[in-house]
Every structure is written in structure tokens, then in C-alpha cells.
Scaffold this motif. Structure first.
Motif, PDB file in Angstrom:
ATOM      1  N   LEU A  85       0.938  -1.168   0.041  1.00  8.23           N
ATOM      2  CA  LEU A  85      -0.042  -0.286   0.249  1.00  8.23           C
ATOM      3  C   LEU A  85       0.961   1.237  -0.124  1.00  8.23           C
ATOM      4  N   ARG A  86       1.944   1.103   0.854  1.00  5.71           N
ATOM      5  CA  ARG A  86       2.923   2.322   0.689  1.00  5.71           C
ATOM      6  C   ARG A  86       3.461   2.951  -0.600  1.00  5.71           C
ATOM      7  N   ILE A  87       3.750   1.588  -1.386  1.00  4.29           N
ATOM      8  CA  ILE A  87       3.981   1.860  -2.978  1.00  4.29           C
ATOM      9  C   ILE A  87       3.070   2.673  -3.767  1.00  4.29           C
ATOM     10  N   ILE A  88       1.902   2.466  -3.297  1.00  2.00           N
ATOM     11  CA  ILE A  88       0.708   3.164  -4.059  1.00  2.00           C
ATOM     12  C   ILE A  88       0.787   4.588  -3.750  1.00  2.00           C
ATOM     13  N   ARG A  89       0.782   4.803  -2.152  1.00  2.00           N
ATOM     14  CA  ARG A  89       0.837   6.191  -1.683  1.00  2.00           C
ATOM     15  C   ARG A  89       2.119   6.900  -2.304  1.00  2.00           C
ATOM     16  N   ARG A  90       3.125   6.244  -2.348  1.00  2.00           N
ATOM     17  CA  ARG A  90       4.346   6.839  -2.890  1.00  2.00           C
ATOM     18  C   ARG A  90       4.151   7.235  -4.330  1.00  2.00           C
ATOM     19  N   LEU A  91       3.371   6.554  -5.128  1.00  2.00           N
ATOM     20  CA  LEU A  91       2.983   6.698  -6.584  1.00  2.00           C
ATOM     21  C   LEU A  91       2.212   7.991  -6.747  1.00  2.00           C
ATOM     22  N   TRP A  92       1.215   7.978  -5.715  1.00  2.00           N
ATOM     23  CA  TRP A  92       0.133   9.234  -5.708  1.00  2.00           C
ATOM     24  C   TRP A  92       1.208  10.337  -5.292  1.00  2.00           C
ATOM     25  N   ASP A  93       1.895  10.230  -4.455  1.00  2.00           N
ATOM     26  CA  ASP A  93       2.534  11.434  -4.086  1.00  2.00           C
ATOM     27  C   ASP A  93       3.490  12.031  -5.112  1.00  2.00           C
ATOM     28  N   ALA A  94       3.941  10.982  -5.677  1.00  2.00           N
ATOM     29  CA  ALA A  94       5.106  11.636  -6.996  1.00  2.00           C
ATOM     30  C   ALA A  94       4.067  11.884  -8.351  1.00  2.00           C
ATOM     31  N   GLY A  95       3.045  11.662  -8.227  1.00  2.00           N
ATOM     32  CA  GLY A  95       1.992  11.933  -9.387  1.00  2.00           C
ATOM     33  C   GLY A  95       2.391  10.994 -10.393  1.00  2.00           C
ATOM     34  N   LEU A  96       2.380   9.723 -10.297  1.00  2.00           N
ATOM     35  CA  LEU A  96       2.514   8.723 -11.090  1.00  2.00           C
ATOM     36  C   LEU A  96       1.412   7.669 -11.029  1.00  2.00           C
ATOM     37  N   ALA A  97       1.396   6.601 -11.909  1.00  2.00           N
ATOM     38  CA  ALA A  97       0.575   5.490 -12.015  1.00  2.00           C
ATOM     39  C   ALA A  97       1.477   4.464 -12.661  1.00  2.00           C
ATOM     40  N   HIS A  98       1.202   3.122 -12.070  1.00  2.00           N
ATOM     41  CA  HIS A  98       1.784   2.130 -12.747  1.00  2.00           C
ATOM     42  C   HIS A  98       0.853   1.406 -13.917  1.00  2.00           C
ATOM     43  N   ARG A  99      -0.222   1.654 -13.799  1.00  2.00           N
ATOM     44  CA  ARG A  99      -1.251   1.121 -14.712  1.00  2.00           C
ATOM     45  C   ARG A  99      -1.113  -0.398 -14.954  1.00  2.00           C
ATOM     46  N   ASP A 100      -0.489  -1.494 -14.224  1.00  2.00           N
ATOM     47  CA  ASP A 100      -0.487  -2.651 -14.653  1.00  2.00           C
ATOM     48  C   ASP A 100      -0.319  -3.420 -13.217  1.00  2.00           C
ATOM     49  N   VAL A 101      -0.882  -3.080 -12.128  1.00  2.00           N
ATOM     50  CA  VAL A 101      -0.843  -3.779 -10.812  1.00  2.00           C
ATOM     51  C   VAL A 101      -1.524  -5.150 -11.036  1.00  2.00           C
ATOM     52  N   LYS A 102      -0.540  -6.039 -10.912  1.00  2.00           N
ATOM     53  CA  LYS A 102      -1.052  -7.359 -10.951  1.00  2.00           C
ATOM     54  C   LYS A 102      -0.045  -8.192 -10.090  1.00  2.00           C
ATOM     55  N   PRO A 103      -0.359  -9.592  -9.874  1.00  2.00           N
ATOM     56  CA  PRO A 103       0.509 -10.575  -9.023  1.00  2.00           C
ATOM     57  C   PRO A 103       1.834 -10.729  -9.776  1.00  2.00           C
ATOM     58  N   ALA A 104       1.942 -10.683 -11.082  1.00  2.00           N
ATOM     59  CA  ALA A 104       3.229 -11.075 -11.917  1.00  2.00           C
ATOM     60  C   ALA A 104       4.162  -9.722 -11.591  1.00  2.00           C
ATOM     61  N   ASN A 105       3.653  -8.571 -11.554  1.00  2.00           N
ATOM     62  CA  ASN A 105       4.418  -7.275 -11.410  1.00  2.00           C
ATOM     63  C   ASN A 105       4.953  -7.135 -10.104  1.00  2.00           C
ATOM     64  N   LEU A 106       4.576  -7.931  -8.971  1.00  2.00           N
ATOM     65  CA  LEU A 106       4.756  -7.560  -7.557  1.00  2.00           C
ATOM     66  C   LEU A 106       5.679  -8.626  -6.909  1.00  2.00           C
ATOM     67  N   LEU A 107       6.811  -8.334  -6.522  1.00  2.00           N
ATOM     68  CA  LEU A 107       7.735  -9.455  -6.191  1.00  2.00           C
ATOM     69  C   LEU A 107       7.916  -9.143  -4.676  1.00  2.00           C
ATOM     70  N   VAL A 108       8.131 -10.340  -3.833  1.00  2.00           N
ATOM     71  CA  VAL A 108       8.530  -9.824  -2.578  1.00  2.00           C
ATOM     72  C   VAL A 108       9.915 -10.658  -2.490  1.00  2.00           C
ATOM     73  N   ARG A 109      10.980  -9.727  -1.929  1.00  2.00           N
ATOM     74  CA  ARG A 109      11.967 -10.153  -1.502  1.00  2.00           C
ATOM     75  C   ARG A 109      12.638  -9.627  -0.053  1.00  2.00           C
ATOM     76  N   GLU A 110      13.028 -10.547   0.523  1.00  2.00           N
ATOM     77  CA  GLU A 110      13.586 -10.151   2.005  1.00  2.00           C
ATOM     78  C   GLU A 110      12.528  -9.322   2.420  1.00  2.00           C
ATOM     79  N   GLY A 111      11.205  -9.804   2.504  1.00  2.00           N
ATOM     80  CA  GLY A 111      10.248  -8.912   3.471  1.00  2.00           C
ATOM     81  C   GLY A 111       9.850  -7.709   2.747  1.00  2.00           C
ATOM     82  N   ARG A 112      10.141  -7.392   1.684  1.00  2.00           N
ATOM     83  CA  ARG A 112       9.601  -6.271   1.084  1.00  2.00           C
ATOM     84  C   ARG A 112       9.044  -6.294  -0.459  1.00  2.00           C
TER      85      ARG A 112
END
Lengths: 578, 201
Positions: free
Chosen positions: A421-448
């Protein structure tokens, strides 16, 4: 500072502390823990890593054919030389006619069927179907184009030469129109050559195929001369045209090094990264990024349709993997069709302007990567663009997230939910959109949570688009936990009205297909669950945008498809292929 | 290599433009490739030769007499294969429609025909009227001769039945097979002959 020198020989990044460079820090131009190699600027006049050129033999065929046709035209334009050629032709045809027997004539009539329209039609359409099944569209277009070009060139030459059938001998076979050059020989040769170059993998099979074509065309030529349908020069010039045009077309437009004939199933978007292209990729990355490449391997092909993804192992301490995406003209066209499709299906939701060139496409990807990285979003560090063939093929190279798992396979706890959720908050704050948020585009590494594939990223997107990003992130996180849990965590970063707006904006078509599929497989309607949790059910935001442009585009597309179908049918019919 | 290609193309086109004998201008180049009765006094016109080869028994070959073809008509849809030859005349006022289709075959299939005096010596003429109404005229003229038959399929529109029919009948003619064979023999100095020598397969 995230990037530190270790012993002056390697560059290393402390992974958990890595943060994007500030304005005063230069961005890393080299991968982490990578041994520097020798950068090399390509001097003016030097060929690019993968030059786009005809094979030498293709050039010689082209020149030789041109010269033959010139000399031939001159010879037939002069009465004395024309009569000499006719005499020679006549002598051969009459000699063969002397050999005629009933049995031999039957055999030759049967061989003559090789050049019939029905034989050509069967060969032609069977090849088209095979190429369609294996989705080798490049080969398909070259196959169709080369054979139709041979038919067109034949028609022109037949009109120019206007040469009747052989004189003084009874003609036993079927024929149509003037004799020179021989249509059956030209079209059969062209069809077989095109089949060979589009269906047979390079190597022994293709060599044997050439031999077989030689035998078949030779037999047909002999039959045509025996039956007095054609004379030797008719079949000779027919064969030259039939060989040259497909040969040059395939070597020019679908060279084997770039478009090899293979029968592996997979996305048509994926280019072969072996052979000459593999070598070019290897050297280009070394020269342009200043690293030492050890290995280049395809990677994650199933998850990518818009590019050819790969992993590159580079020398370091220890050796390090980089991630790279190869973009070519086929990807540019795929992007255009994708955007046109979106415009037709949904109206103009956002910027659907297609790219004009491959260079601009990779520039966008590289820019988006740098933007995300600069905004502090945990996304791959960009290492730059590598040129393979100017204006045609480029590679975008980034950091590779080693030991990362797709969020769909990871344990998702509150920390991961907060991180996403913080990633989305950061995108909003930076005035950006990813436009393809889906499981394949979100990786978890070392708890992040790390976000990849930022190609579609947009600067100053519409509020609707930002809201959809939030909804999709919440839905992805909920697939690995629960809607209640994600909603509770989201309320810590977003207001209720922002969350309500997100679920008012999103619905079926705004969710990536992978996300929809995951929810379907789980048998959960997470969208409805989130709506149920909201204090007030929001009115849906219209997704379909109707405009004069969209309606015009739809009508135009229908008319265009009709026109193309009718035109193709008429052309195939006049070429004798229907 | 790139500099050489345009040169090759230019030479090729120049070579093509030279064409066959007696076709020094673009108009001649095109006329030589039409079913004309003669070109610059020579009846060895490629399409006549090809028609003779298509129907090897035909003693007469249909053709267009350029001297009588008015500017209103153009030749189109030329098609020759073994056993059959065809070409059409279209009015420049209606290019999508073949007003006359001329077909050469070994035999003809008649409908209800009337024998009329022939405008060509040694050739029998039969006429067939299928339809005359509101300015349209459909019918056929059949010419029968040794070894073959030529049919003019007529389909006139536009209310002028008599004038176009007269134009067409005047503009279409015949060349004898013997004349074409003689021209081939003469042009080749006696080395080439249109038809196989007697007893030769």
C-alpha cells in the motif's frame, strides 16, 4: 550512499539500504557487484551489433537476375538474336517431341499436374494454415508477399515479351496465355522456395529441400518442354524469377538469424535470442554498458507478451544476474494493436497514443524505470538501453531481483500489506501511476514488496487511473490474505473516500487479466467484499467513454476489415490462388 | 550494391521499352499486344499466333480492325488458353461492362438462330436475338468456318442498338490462319512454321 566502492575493483550495493540517488549523486551506470568491462563506442561507419543486410548470396542473386533479365530483354528485342533463340528453343522442343510415346506422354501429363493451379492452391493454403497455427506472422507475410510478387512480375514479363507457345509441334498439355516466362515453373518454384524458407529449419532439412525443389522443378520443366507447352528459355527464366524473389525476400525481410524457423510453441512476441542475435546481444551489452557478459538466457517468457525478456549473467563478485528486455518492431506493432484494441473496447480511458519507433518505445521504458526509481518506489534499477540494430532492436537492461518470489506465491502478512500500500501512496505522492498492478508485477524479496514492469507508467495520470492502481493493489494483497485485513491496513494510509473512489473506479475490465483469473480460481468476489466493507457504497465511475472519435474508429475498422478481405480475395482470385 | 540496383532497373526498363520489332513508341507497344488484324502491315501479331495455337484447327482467327475501330471502343479481357480464346470490346462510356465478347472455339453451341448473309467470304453467319426492350439489346452473332467457330456475344445498353452494332461488326474481322502461318515463315526465313509439318506429332 547506497553505491560503494569495494577495493576499487567492484561496485556493490547494500541491498536493504538501497535508495535511489539524489539529485547531487550520479546514478549508477553499472550493475551492483559487477566487474567493470571495457566500454567501447561504435565509431562512425562501423556496422551495428546486428546489422540488417541481405546475405551476400541474396545480393548476387538479385544482381544476377537483374542482369539476366536485362540481357534477355535486349536479346529478344533484336530480330536476329530473337530468331537465334527461337531456333535453339525450337530445336530442343522438336527433339523432345521426337521421343513422344503414348506411355511417356501419360507420364509427362501427370508431371505437368505439378504446375497446375490446384497443386499450387493446395501447397499455398496449406503453408498459410501451418504458419498461422504456429503464429509465424513474419514468415506468413513474406510467404504471401513473395509468391504474389512472383505472380505480378510474371504477369508484367509475359505482357512485355508477348511470346507465343512453341511453333511447329503439336501442343499436348493445358496452357493459358503467353509462354514466356513459364508461369507453372515460376509459380511452383516460388511457392516451393517460399515454403522451404518459411517451414524448413535451416540446416540439413533445408539443403535437402533445395535438392527436392530442383528435382520437382526440373521434372516439371522437362514435362512442359516435352508437351510443347514451353520452350527451354521459358522454363529457365521462370525458374530464375521463382527462385530469386522468395530468396531475396526471405533473406531481406525474415533473415534466419533474426527470425529462425522453429516449431516451439510460445508467444509470437518472443524473438530468438540465440545464434547471430545472441552474439550481437552479448557484444552489445559488453560494449555499451561496460560489463563482462557470461551468459544470456530467456527468462519468464510466459509472463511477457510485449517484449522478449531475458537474464544476463555478468562477471562480478560473485557473478550477478541482470534483467533485460528485448524490444523489436514486432513489439512496437503489438503495442499499437493493443492500444487500438483498448480504444475500441473501452473508449479513450487515458493516453493510448501509440509509439512511432522502437527507439521511442524503449526510451519510454527506460524513462519510466528511472522515474519510478527516482520516486523511491522499490523497482529495478535501470542500467540503460543497448542498441542491437538501429531503429529496429533495442534492449532495456535493469537490475535483476534475485531470490524474489511473485506475491501470489509469497506469505502476505501485515508488513507486506503495508509495504504494497505504501508503494501506491508513494506513486500518488509522486504523481505517477503504474497502470498494470497484478501479481506477476509484484515481487517479494527479503520481506519487502518490489514493483516491476513499469512500462505502462504514466506521469500525472487521471485521478481515475490512480484510484484503479489502489484498488488493484488492494485486490492483489487480498488474494493472499483477506479483504477485511487489507481494508483495515489501507485505512492507515488512505482516507475512506479515497478507498471508496478506488472501488468505484475499478471493475472487471480495469483489472489485469491475471488478477481476474486468480480471483476466479479462488472463487472469491473480492471486489464485492471490499464494497461491502465500505461505510457507504460508492456510485460506479463510468469506464466506457463514448466519443465521436471512438465511434468513427469502430466504423472505420469494420470498413477496413471488409475492404482488406475483399481486396485480398480479389487479388488471390486474379492470381489464381482462389 | 545500392548504387548498382537503380542502374540495373533503369537498363531493365529501357530494355523492356525496346520491345518487339515495329513497336518503337508506347502506343505501338500496347497495340502489338492486342488482337489486332495487322500491325504495320504484319499479321504475325502475338495474340493472333496464340489464338491460332489455342484452336489449332481454326482456319480463321477473329481480330480487331484498327482502321474501323472508333475511339468509343477499347479492347479488354483478353484471355487465351488451349481450346479457347476470348476478348471483349467495352464502350468508354461504360467500362465495367463488356458490350461485345468475342469467343473463338472449335465448335459453337447455338440457340434459336437465323442464317443471314455473311459479311466475310467463306464464313457462314448466324444471328440470334435474345432480348430487345427499353433500349437494351442482347444477342449473338456466330461465324462458322473450317475447323472453328467465332461467337460475338452482344450486350448493348443505353438505347442505341443499331449504331453500336454497326460499329462493332465493322471493327471486328478475321485473319486467315494461312496468312499468319505465312508471316511466321517469312519473318523467320522459312525456319519456323506455325503448325507441325504433316505427319509430325
Amino acid at each position: 550512499m547506497a553505491i560503494v566502492r569495494t577495493g576499487g575493483e567492484f561496485l556493490a550495493v547494500e541491498p536493504t539500504l538501497r535508495h535511489p540517488p539524489t539529485a547531487t549523486e550520479p546514478a549508477s551506470a553499472r550493475p551492483p557487484r559487477v566487474a567493470p568491462g571495457r566500454r567501447r563506442r561504435r565509431p562512425s561507419g562501423e556496422a551495428p551489433p546486428l546489422p540488417r543486410a541481405l546475405h551476400t548470396s541474396g545480393r548476387w542473386w538479385l544482381v544476377a537476375t537483374g542482369l539476366v533479365l536485362v540481357v534477355w530483354t535486349v536479346v529478344l528485342s533484336n530480330l536476329t538474336t530473337r530468331l537465334a533463340v527461337l531456333d535453339a528453343d525450337q530445336a530442343v522442343v522438336q527433339q523432345l517431341a521426337e521421343l513422344r510415346t503414348a506411355a511417356l506422354t501419360d507420364v509427362m501429363q501427370a508431371v505437368h499436374a505439378l504446375g497446375s493451379r490446384w497443386t499450387i492452391r493446395v501447397l499455398y493454403w496449406a503453408t498459410v494454415i501451418v504458419l498461422l497455427v504456429f503464429r509465424r506472422f513474419r514468415h506468413l507475410f513474406v510467404f504471401v508477399g513473395a509468391t504474389l510478387l512472383v505472380i505480378a512480375v510474371h504477369a508484367i514479363l509475359v505482357y512485355v515479351f508477348a511470346r507465343p507457345r512453341p511453333y511447329g509441334v503439336e501442343i499436348l498439355g493445358d496452357w493459358t496465355g503467353f509462354a514466356h516466362p513459364s508461369r507453372p515453373v515460376a509459380v511452383l518454384t516460388a511457392t516451393l522456395m517460399s515454403m522451404l524458407y518459411s517451414l524448413a529449419p535451416q540446416g540439413r532439412i533445408r539443403q535437402l529441400g533445395k535438392l527436392a525443389i530442383g528435382v520437382l522443378v526440373g521434372a516439371l520443366s522437362l514435362a512442359l518442354m516435352y508437351l510443347a507447352v514451353n520452350s527451354p528459355t521459358d522454363v529457365g527464366i521462370g525458374a530464375i524469377i521463382g527462385v530469386t524473389i522468395p530468396l531475396v525476400a526471405f533473406r531481406l525481410l525474415a533473415p534466419n538469424e533474426v527470425f529462425p524457423v522453429t516449431y516451439r510453441r510460445g508467444s509470437a512476441a518472443h524473438l530468438d535470442i540465440g545464434g547471430r542475435r545472441g552474439e550481437a546481444i552479448h557484444h552489445a551489452i559488453e560494449d555499451q554498458l561496460g560489463v563482462q557478459v557470461l551468459e544470456v538466457k530467456p527468462f519468464g517468457l510466459s509472463g511477457s507478451a510485449g517484449s522478449t525478456p531475458m537474464r544476463v549473467r555478468v562477471k562480478g563478485d560473485p557473478d550477478t544476474w541482470l534483467f533485460a528486455k528485448l524490444y523489436a518492431g514486432s513489439h512496437l506493432r503489438a503495442d499499437r494493436w493493443y492500444k487500438l484494441g483498448r480504444t475500441l473496447l473501452y473508449g479513450r480511458l487515458e493516453d493510448e497514443k501509440p509509439f512511432n519507433t522502437v527507439r521511442r518505445l524503449v526510451q519510454q521504458e527506460d524513462y519510466a524505470l528511472r522515474l519510478m526509481y527516482g520516486a523511491g518506489v522499490r523497482s529495478p534499477e535501470p542500467f540503460g538501453v543497448v542498441e542491437i540494430t538501429p531503429e529496429r532492436e533495442y534492449i532495456v537492461v535493469t537490475e535483476f531481483f534475485d531470490n524474489a518470489v511473485e506475491i501470489g506465491d509469497a506469505e502476505v502478512d501485515d508488513a507486506i500489506i503495508d509495504d504494497g500500500l505504501r508503494i501506491i501512496r508513494r506513486l500518488w505522492d509522486a504523481g505517477l501511476a503504474h497502470r498494470d498492478v497484478k501479481p506477476a508485477n509484484l515481487l517479494v524479496r527479503e520481506g519487502r514488496v518490489h514493483m516491476i514492469d513499469v512500462f505502462f507508467a504514466e506521469v500525472r495520470p487521471s485521478p481515475w487511473r490512480q484510484a484503479v492502481d489502489l484498488a488493484n493493489m488492494m485486490l492483489v494483497l487480498a488474494t493472499r490474505s483477506s479483504a477485511e485485513r487489507v481494508y483495515e491496513r489501507a485505512k492507515l494510509l488512505f482516507r475512506d473516500d479515497e478507498i471508496a473512489e478506488a472501488f468505484a473506479a475499478t471493475r472487471g475490465i480495469t483489472m489485469p487479466s491475471q488478477l481476474r483469473r486468480t480471483m476466479r480460481e479462488q472463487g472469491r468476489d473480492l471486489h464485492a467484499e471490499f464494497l461491502h466493507l465500505l461505510p457507504e457504497r460508492p456510485a460506479p465511475i463510468a469506464v466506457q467513454h463514448w466519443s465521436v472519435r471512438r465511434i468513427g474508429l469502430m466504423i472505420g475498422m469494420v470498413l477496413l476489415v471488409l475492404f482488406v478481405v475483399l481486396l485480398a480475395a480479389s487479388y488471390f482470385k486474379s492470381a489464381g490462388l482462389l | 550494391m545500392r548504387r548498382l540496383l537503380p542502374l540495373v532497373l533503369v537498363v531493365l526498363l529501357a530494355g523492356c521499352a525496346m520491345g518487339a520489332p515495329g513497336e518503337q513508341d508506347a502506343g505501338g507497344f500496347a497495340v502489338w499486344r492486342q488482337p489486332v488484324c495487322e500491325f504495320q502491315g504484319n499479321v504475325r501479331v502475338p495474340l493472333l499466333v496464340l489464338m491460332a495455337q489455342a484452336v489449332p484447327t481454326a482456319s480463321q482467327l477473329p481480330c480487331v480492325d484498327l482502321d474501323h475501330l472508333t475511339a468509343e471502343w477499347i479492347v479488354s479481357d483478353v484471355f487465351v488458353r488451349n481450346g479457347r480464346a476470348r476478348f471483349a470490346l467495352d464502350s468508354i462510356h461504360d467500362l465495367d461492362h463488356h458490350a461485345v465478347v468475342v469467343v473463338l472455339e472449335r465448335t459453337c453451341r447455338f440457340g434459336k438462330v437465323t442464317r443471314v448473309p455473311s459479311d466475310h467470304p467463306g464464313i457462314q453467319r448466324y444471328q440470334e436475338v435474345s432480348e430487345i426492350h427499353s433500349g437494351e439489346f442482347r444477342g449473338a452473332i456466330h461465324y462458322l468456318f473450317r475447323g472453328g467457330c467465332v461467337t460475338y456475344r452482344l450486350d448493348f445498353r443505353g438505347g442505341e442498338q443499331a449504331r453500336p452494332l454497326g460499329d462493332v461488326v465493322l471493327a471486328l474481322g478475321f485473319v486467315t490462319r494461312d496468312a499468319v502461318a505465312a508471316a511466321i515463315r517469312d519473318d523467320s526465313g522459312g525456319r519456323l512454321s506455325l503448325d507441325p509439318a504433316a505427319g509430325r506429332r
